[in-house]
Design an enzyme around this catalytic site. Structure first.
Site, short mmCIF file in Angstrom:
data_model
loop_
_atom_site.label_atom_id
_atom_site.label_comp_id
_atom_site.label_asym_id
_atom_site.label_seq_id
_atom_site.Cartn_x
_atom_site.Cartn_y
_atom_site.Cartn_z
N ASN A 7 48.18 45.61 44.04
CA ASN A 7 48.57 46.59 44.32
C ASN A 7 49.83 46.28 45.59
O ASN A 7 49.29 45.38 46.34
CB ASN A 7 47.62 47.13 44.82
CG ASN A 7 47.87 48.42 46.17
OD1 ASN A 7 49.26 48.61 45.81
ND2 ASN A 7 46.54 49.02 46.79
N ARG A 94 49.59 48.72 40.37
CA ARG A 94 49.62 50.08 41.74
C ARG A 94 51.47 50.10 41.21
O ARG A 94 51.63 49.05 41.75
CB ARG A 94 49.04 49.82 42.51
CG ARG A 94 48.98 51.46 43.17
CD ARG A 94 48.43 51.41 44.29
NE ARG A 94 48.81 52.41 45.45
CZ ARG A 94 49.07 52.97 46.63
NH1 ARG A 94 49.35 51.40 47.64
NH2 ARG A 94 49.34 53.94 46.82
N HIS A 183 48.82 58.89 45.90
CA HIS A 183 47.11 59.03 46.46
C HIS A 183 46.59 59.52 45.30
O HIS A 183 45.16 59.96 45.18
CB HIS A 183 46.46 59.76 47.17
CG HIS A 183 46.87 58.95 49.23
ND1 HIS A 183 46.62 59.71 49.55
CD2 HIS A 183 47.04 57.60 48.87
CE1 HIS A 183 47.08 58.92 50.79
NE2 HIS A 183 47.13 57.68 50.08
N ARG A 244 51.45 57.95 60.64
CA ARG A 244 52.81 59.10 60.60
C ARG A 244 52.56 60.24 60.70
O ARG A 244 52.02 60.58 61.15
CB ARG A 244 52.33 58.44 58.79
CG ARG A 244 52.82 57.77 57.84
CD ARG A 244 53.09 58.17 56.71
NE ARG A 244 52.93 57.16 56.31
CZ ARG A 244 52.61 56.55 54.67
NH1 ARG A 244 51.14 57.78 54.37
NH2 ARG A 244 52.41 55.13 53.64
N GLU A 390 39.85 52.42 43.94
CA GLU A 390 41.58 52.70 43.45
C GLU A 390 41.17 51.90 42.40
O GLU A 390 42.27 52.17 41.24
CB GLU A 390 42.60 53.12 44.27
CG GLU A 390 42.45 54.22 45.09
CD GLU A 390 43.66 53.83 45.72
OE1 GLU A 390 43.86 53.93 47.15
OE2 GLU A 390 44.95 54.62 45.65
#
Ligand code: ADP
Length: 409
Positions: A7, A94, A183, A244, A390
């Site tokens: 990832n 990923r 996601h 964010r 994940e």
């Protein structure tokens, strides 16, 4: 199979060697602040119970250097869980953006790689390091199949009315500006685990999944298909997050840029790295720290938590409105899984919609991996907590793709 999951982020590299049969993690490597003088890489050997950790300082290394360190360790360190790199059956990458090209995970060939590279235009921070890593691994292990598991793929089922923005269509036609979401791997996993927990088929359920980590997004999953999600063209849209802003009036952006005479990059940094919990609290983008400050009476921290909760409630409410049915709300990722306090705040405002939290069940601190229902038994809409994983999901998808392509054992 033994799958290496990679990832690659803009300044970090997470990788994990996973044995898919026993769902076992054999080695984890996490390189952080890559490219900076204070960069480090931490190796974790073995599964969580017996894990041993080692951290090295790796000033100014590139993402390729960091990945090479993982391979070097696997190849020659006496603590390596494998004897030869040839034992790695596949590599699962990923990939943040598959644009409009990819609606599911794929094995990578030249064509796939060039399309991922093309999608760098819409994911400039994330796709380029992924491409760099895929190329490097192909050089080191040319015969080992590599897959791309896209964050965006799960959301390809969104209808046009959900993924278009009300701006001139030329921006969609020419620049491919639309909602892609993110996601996806986590929302899909959370939905399938929740269905299993409820003993029902995903196709029969309406689920609202909330991935609340450093980044956060909510998805509406109607009969197993994502029909809308809060993240958009980029992961900046939607919920208020750690650093964010999430959705704000777009006019604020041009207003600040004009008043402060700042560049696009500076504005980008403000919205992505200086806003959210950090921007409002002035303290931290980490929910634990903000909650601790709020508990001690810090007003800005309290406001940040209130705003965060409010954003999640609004997202859940709006998705309830667009689903044909809602059977459960699913909480996952760092905040969703671990913060009973936040869950209580969120659901105390949603009981009138039939989401009724059981305060005792909510408080139970589950062992890692303990998925559970935390609503009262007769709650019309269940509330579930699912531990997201994940990496395991990417490893399993890679395993399945290799079997399907007849490239496994
Ligand atoms: P990422 O999105 O980087 O994978 P995680 O899913 O690990 O992040 O989520 C990190 C967030 O979860 C941080 O804001 C952290 O403070 C929060 N978190 C983790 N444990 C708790 C907890 N017990 N209570 C509140 N927040 C928590």
């Amino acid at each position: 199979m033994i799958i290496l999951v990679v990832n690659a982020g803009s300044s970090s590299l997470k990788s994990q060697l996973i044995q898919t049969d026993g769902k076992r993690s054999l080695l984890k490597a996490l390189a952080q602040r890559v490219g900076k003088p204070e960069a480090t890489i931490t190796f974790t050997f073995g599964d969580d119970r017996n894990a041993q950790k080692e951290t090295r300082e790796i000033p100014n290394v590139t993402i390729s250097d960091a990945l090479n360190m993982v391979f070097d360790l696997l190849e020659s360190d006496e603590r390596s869980p494998i004897e030869s790199l040839r034992q790695i059956d596949g590599i699962g990458n990923r990939v943040v953006s598959g644009g409009e090209y990819f609606t599911q995970s794929v094995l990578i060939d030249d064509d796939v790689l060039s399309k991922i590279d093309e999608c760098s235009a819409i994911a400039p921070l994330h796709n380029p390091p992924a491409v760099e890593c895929i190329r490097l691994m192909h050089e080191r292990l040319p015969k080992t199949p590599q897959s791309a598991v896209f964050d965006t793929a799960f959301h390809h089922t969104m209808p046009a009315k959900a993924y278009h923005y009300p701006i001139p269509m030329r921006y969609y036609d020419e620049y491919h500006i639309r909602r892609y979401g993110a996601h996806g791997t986590s929302h899909r996993y959370a939905a399938s685990q929740a269905a299993r927990l409820m003993g029902r088929a995903e196709e029969d359920l309406g689920l609202i999944t909330c991935h609340l980590g450093n980044g956060g997004s909510v998805a509406a999953i109607n009969h197993g298909k994502s029909i809308d999600t809060t993240m958009g063209f980029t992961p900046l849209e939607g919920l208020m997050m750690g650093t964010r802003s999430g959705s704000i009036d777009p006019a604020i952006i041009t207003y600040i840029m004009r008043r402060d005479n700042i560049t696009f990059d500076e504005m980008d940094d403000i919205l992505n790295k200086q806003s959210g919990l950090l921007g409002v609290s002035g303290l931290s983008g980490d929910m634990r720290e903000v909650l601790a400050a709020a508990d001690q009476g810090n007003e800005r921290a309290k406001l940040a938590v209130d705003m965060y909760v409010y954003a999640v409630q609004k997202a859940i409410g709006s998705y309830y409105a667009i689903m044909t049915r809602t059977d459960a709300v699913v909480m996952t990722a760092g905040i969703g899984e671990n913060s009973a306090e936040l869950r209580k705040m969120i659901f105390s405002g949603l009981a009138h919609m039939g989401m009724i939290l059981d305060n005792d069940k909510n408080q139970v601190v589950g062992a890692i991996g303990s998925d559970r229902i935390i609503s009262v038994d007769d709650s019309p809409i269940k509330i579930c907590v699912i531990t997201t994983d994940e990496e395991i999901r990417i490893a399993r998808e890679t395993d399945a793709l290799i079997v399907l392509a007849g490239r496994g054992d």
